[in-house]
Each structure stands twice: as C-alpha cells, then as structure tokens.
Design an enzyme around this catalytic site. Sequence first.
Site, short mmCIF file in Angstrom:
data_model
loop_
_atom_site.label_atom_id
_atom_site.label_comp_id
_atom_site.label_asym_id
_atom_site.label_seq_id
_atom_site.Cartn_x
_atom_site.Cartn_y
_atom_site.Cartn_z
CB THR A 1 -0.78 0.09 1.22
OG1 THR A 1 -0.09 0.10 2.50
CG2 THR A 1 -1.74 -1.34 1.38
CG ASP A 2 0.06 4.34 -2.58
OD1 ASP A 2 -0.92 4.89 -1.95
OD2 ASP A 2 0.39 4.67 -3.77
CD GLN A 3 1.69 10.25 1.14
OE1 GLN A 3 2.47 10.06 2.10
NE2 GLN A 3 1.08 11.29 0.65
CG MET A 4 -3.69 8.04 -3.22
SD MET A 4 -3.62 7.53 -5.02
CE MET A 4 -2.23 8.79 -5.50
N GLY A 5 -3.67 4.88 0.56
CA GLY A 5 -4.44 3.92 1.06
C GLY A 5 -4.90 2.92 0.19
#
Lengths: 137, 137, 137, 137
Positions: free
Chosen positions: B14-18
């Site tokens: 995952t990344d900080q965009m969820g």
Amino acid sequence: MKNSIEIKVRYAETDQMGIVYHANYLIWFDMCRTEFFRRIGIDYRELEENGVLFPVIDAGCRYMLAAKFDQDVVVTAKLVSVRGVRLKLEYEVTRGTETLALGHTEHAFVDKNLKPIKLRKYYPEIWDCLMKALTLE
Amino acid sequence: MKNSIEIKVRYAETDQMGIVYHANYLIWFDMCRTEFFRRIGIDYRELEENGVLFPVIDAGCRYMLAAKFDQDVVVTAKLVSVRGVRLKLEYEVTRGTETLALGHTEHAFVDKNLKPIKLRKYYPEIWDCLMKALTLE
Amino acid sequence: MKNSIEIKVRYAETDQMGIVYHANYLIWFDMCRTEFFRRIGIDYRELEENGVLFPVIDAGCRYMLAAKFDQDVVVTAKLVSVRGVRLKLEYEVTRGTETLALGHTEHAFVDKNLKPIKLRKYYPEIWDCLMKALTLE
Amino acid sequence: MKNSIEIKVRYAETDQMGIVYHANYLIWFDMCRTEFFRRIGIDYRELEENGVLFPVIDAGCRYMLAAKFDQDVVVTAKLVSVRGVRLKLEYEVTRGTETLALGHTEHAFVDKNLKPIKLRKYYPEIWDCLMKALTLE
C-alpha cells in the site's frame, strides 16, 4: 569515521499509515553503506565483480519518529567493528535536528558461493581500508 | 491457455493513498507468469539456471479500480504471442466479479549475457511447451 | 516542458538477473513526476494534503538497455496532455548518451475518496500551472 | 501461541547476489503478523479502520541461510510480550528443516495521529485477545 547521504522520501516508500514503511530504512542503510565504502576507498560494485560479497547477517532498527513523503532525511553510517570474517556498521536517520531512527547491520565476507573469505589474507588492501576507517574519528 | 493465482494484498504494497502502489501490479504479473510457465511445463527457475532468461522488454497496465490492504485478488495470465525471440502475455487482476486492472508484458529470449537466443533451435522442448500453450484455449 | 532528475541505482533495485528489476522504473517515473510538478509550481505533497490526488490510471514502459547497480541514470519527464479529468506524462531513462527505457503514465484528478474532480473549476491555479507547462517547450 | 504462513519467494524479492534481499524479511514478518492477529481474533485491517494502529517501533533479523527465488519458506510468528502501550513478536523463517532467519518486531498502540493509546482501557476486547494469545502455548 562517519559518512552521510541525503535522501528524499519517495511516494513508493510510504504505506497506508501515511509514513515510510519500516522495511525501507534497511534499504536506506544499504545506500548509505555503499557511499561509506566508497568514501573509505572501497568500490562495492567492483568488489562484487571481483568475487567478494558482504551479505547482511544481522540487521536491526529502532524507530522513533516517522519519515513522510517528500521529506529530506539524512542517513549517517559509522563503521564500529571489523573482525575476522565480518564487520558491523551503525546508522542514524535524521530530519533536521531530530533523530528518526537508529540501526545497525552486520556483514560477512564471502565469495560468490557465499563461502567465508579471510579478507585480511586474500584482500589486504580492502582490509587496510577498513582498518583505517575504524581508527579515524 | 490461462492460469490464475490468488494474492492477498500485503501492507507493504500500500501507499499513503491507502491503495496498492501501482508498480506492484507488475510484480503480481511476474508471480502469475512464473506459475503460468510452471503450468505449461516450464520451470522458470531451472530455465535461468540453464542459462535462458526472459527479461521484460515491454510492460503496461491500465488501472480501473484500486486494490486495498488484506483484500484477496486473482491475477490471470494468458500467453498471446510467441515469435522468433520474444513472447507476450496479457494479465487481468480481479476482485470477486470486478476487474481491477488489465496489463501485458513482452519478453525477449536471452542468455546470461542478455544476448538473444533462438529458442526454437536451441531449446526446442521449451519452444514446444509455448506453442502448445498458444493453441490451447 | 521537460524536467530531469538523477538517480543512483540502489542495490535493492537489482534482481538475480543482475539488472534493475523492471517494476522499479515506474517508481523512478514517480520520483521524476514529483520533481516535474514542483518545477512547474505544484507541490504534490501539499496538493494531496489539500485533498487532490493524481492516481495512476495507466502506465507503460519499453525497456531497451538494462540499468545496473551503482550506475547513474537520468530520468526525464514531459507533460504531453491535460484533459478534463486527467493528464499524461512521458518519460525517458538515459545513461550517458544511451536511452535505457521510454515510458508513460496517465493520471486522474480525484479527491480523497478517489472521486473525479474538475480541476479547472475547483483548482484553477493548479490547472493554470499545467496549462503553462504544456505550452512551454 | 504460534501461527505460520507459507510464502513462495518472488523474483522481485531477489537481488543481484541471487538471494532474497534482506529487507524483504521484514515484509514477510508483517504478513505473518497480520495472519497471527487474525488467528487470535484481531482483524488488523478493521482495527486500523477503527483508528487503532500498531506501527513498528523496533525490528531486527538475524540471517543464517539465504532464501532463493521460487523456494517455499514458512514464517512463524509468536507473541512474546504485551505491555501498557506496546507488544513484541518473534519470528522464524524456515525452509524444510532449516532455519533461515530469526527476527522480532515491537509495536506501539497508537491512534491515527500516531499518539499512544491505552489499549486495555479503550479497546478491552482487543486487549483480551492479546492476553489470551500470550498465555496459550
């Protein structure tokens, strides 16, 4: 002796918590280690091409504050010990005056088949670079 | 012929965009490709050990819906063409009845020095596996 | 308008083929994109904090020559189109005078719930930055 | 209590040494941890959606034998301590009868702003799951 590198946090390094995923710190240590070696006269790429590898045999990291996307962090490496067939480095990750994380890695000296090598005997010039780095502040 | 694998989304993906960071889909395609090859009789690990590599020379992905942490997704690979020194696969990523992404990769047949190999001539048994996979629905 | 960044290949980016694993090029494109946006007046980190995201809806890469550990590569991004709710960039990865790879990404303009946003209407200053970048050589 | 998962090594997880890049073990620990929590009644995805996060505050790994592409490894997690605002797990990575690596992680209990939470007080049902897991062999 110490050596530092600057890293700008990549989007790909974040996770859904909105911070840098913890495993990436080990990659940062690795980058910092390569530059540390270069600084003391060891080109790690060439070293591997000549059949000497320094695989990680132990790694650890304590996380105090989170790094976030697009921030500039500094990673500093310091050689703390060199023994018969292994060496140890310590790392600090900082952002401005804050310490984000502290870590370490230990490495074995091995050949392409991952068999231990007596670096002092077979690669004395590499050994000397490490010894000199140990004694310098 | 088609072959599918199941993947449970890792937190690290995952990344900080969820959502799953887009580059990870290429890794999923790779995993799916390895199983596809195994299914048609090609052990890609052995193939590389014998000096035949299939590096990616083209890759693409269209993202329709986001995959999220801990979800179960299915990745399906299909061999769509095999020519002199290259092959092409197409992929679909689904979650239940939804298509999340569609992609493709193209690969060259090369040796350890990344020089093209005529697979049909030098590795006819590998070639035959690919030909058979092409004709099967 | 074009913008370039320099990248030193990380050990972690290599695979057992001895070259950079192909999915990492998408990460390099991402890094290059962030700097491109900064260059044209858009701080992508702030943009996300304000609720505007540019998720990847399409990505592709053609690989011509392999990048290897510790090499210095340059990644160049160019904005090629901006339409209602999306934009497209193209990338080139070079090492010295050699082109290693060519790629592209397309992005949607969405809010935190991944719903499309009319950027021109709601974020005209961002839209203007993009328009200006399109017209500049 | 212990819980194990099986992992097939991904090509993307290898590096140019021909073995799994060391940072990936932390990702495997993470996957194993998620399943461990599920096994003891905690759905970590839901937990995060409800505003409780378990970020890593310390991690370490000792590497004994290298894992390679396409091998099947087993990762086992064990909860070893739960205190006021943190917990600790230990991990073992095995391939057949061989131990490849031993590791640990420590986690804080925090809210979405990464502020410590008294789990026992505010999420007693989660606390109870952890307590029960501690006492079971």
